[in-house]
Scaffold this active site. Structure first.
Site, PDB file in Angstrom:
ATOM      1  N   ALA A  64       0.861  -1.183   0.000  1.00 30.50           N
ATOM      2  CA  ALA A  64       0.000   0.000   0.000  1.00 30.50           C
ATOM      3  C   ALA A  64       0.897   1.233   0.000  1.00 30.50           C
ATOM      4  CB  ALA A  64      -0.915   0.000   1.219  1.00 30.50           C
ATOM      5  N   VAL A  90       4.687  -1.163   3.097  1.00 29.84           N
ATOM      6  CA  VAL A  90       4.522   0.250   2.761  1.00 29.84           C
ATOM      7  C   VAL A  90       5.355   0.600   1.530  1.00 29.84           C
ATOM      8  CG1 VAL A  90       4.813   2.620   3.568  1.00 29.84           C
ATOM      9  CG2 VAL A  90       4.061   0.836   5.164  1.00 29.84           C
ATOM     10  N   LYS A  91       4.683   1.129   0.516  1.00 25.66           N
ATOM     11  CA  LYS A  91       5.374   1.560  -0.700  1.00 25.66           C
ATOM     12  C   LYS A  91       5.783   3.023  -0.561  1.00 25.66           C
ATOM     13  CE  LYS A  91       4.005   0.249  -4.836  1.00 25.66           C
ATOM     14  NZ  LYS A  91       3.124   0.020  -6.015  1.00 25.66           N
ATOM     15  N   CYS A  92       7.063   3.278  -0.789  1.00 25.41           N
ATOM     16  CA  CYS A  92       7.592   4.643  -0.785  1.00 25.41           C
ATOM     17  C   CYS A  92       8.325   4.887  -2.100  1.00 25.41           C
ATOM     18  CB  CYS A  92       8.568   4.853   0.368  1.00 25.41           C
ATOM     19  SG  CYS A  92       7.838   4.787   2.011  1.00 25.41           S
TER      20      CYS A  92
END
EC number: 2.2.1.2
Length: 223
Positions: A64, A90-92
């Site tokens: 996400a 977590v997508k960064c």
């Protein structure tokens, strides 16, 4: 090789999961926007609730993406997203500030998917920042007449050289050949659109062979 599905559509995720070969899910703001009937009423809480529903379907990593660009806000959002479910990754984005957020979040035990990676140097930085996954976008490179799969090959070799634990997650896949080439190069994961998963099943000789077998089977049954 692990197969993820690249979608936010719950029906597509369920259908792919029913095949028994799905290992995880990747989403992004663009994919979520496609399934929202009224974007003006879609809140950040709605987004988090949707990610929770995805986690109920698939027992595997669910990426996400943060929806902000400042490092402090990325960290705050990343912590919120990670709290949704143990499977949330977590997508960064691979930017200067994104790198800071990755380092902080990964240092606190939150799994990170470094996204929008288009060069080997970016992939090295992602691994150094503690990302669990790095996502080279092969289709988008192909779109600008650059060999996207060459990037995957470079990242795999670099990671092998230094035994980085970061997994190579090939993204922006457009067709089955991308999946095959990624597998040949030793990429850990391919995240695949729903329609391309269907294309992986298809071969004209399978169809013609099945028709012949069924025709012959009908003769046997009649006898």
């Amino acid at each position: 090789m692990k197969f993820f599905i690249d979608t936010a559509d719950l029906e597509e995720i369920s259908a792919a999961n029913d095949l028994g070969v799905l290992d995880g899910v990747t989403t992004n703001p663009s994919l979520v926007a496609k399934i929202v009937s009224d974007p003006e009423k879609f809140t950040y809480q709605d987004f988090k609730d949707h990610i929770a529903k995805v986690c109920e379907i698939v027992d595997g990593p669910v990426s996400a993406e943060v929806t902000t660009l400042s490092p402090e806000e990325m960290i705050s959002q990343g912590e919120e997203l990670a709290a949704i479910h143990d499977n949330v990754v977590v997508k960064c984005p691979l930017t200067r500030d994104g790198l800071k957020a990755m380092r902080h979040l990964s240092g606190n035990g939150i799994r990170i998917n470094a996204t929008l990676v288009f060069s080997p140097s970016q992939a090295i930085l992602a691994a150094k920042a503690g990302a669990s996954y790095v996502s080279p976008f092969v289709g988008r490179l192909d779109d600008i007449s650059t060999e996207g799969m060459a990037l995957v090959d470079q990242i795999v070799r670099i990671y092998d050289n230094y035994r980085f634990p970061t997994e190579v997650l090939v993204a922006s896949i457009r067709h089955p050949q991308h999946v095959v080439e990624a597998a040949l190069m030793g990429a850990d994961i391919a995240t695949i659109p729903f329609d391309v998963i269907g294309q992986l099943l298809k071969h004209p000789l399978t169809d013609s062979g099945l028709k012949r077998f069924m025709d012959d089977a009908s003769v046997i049954q009649q006898g």
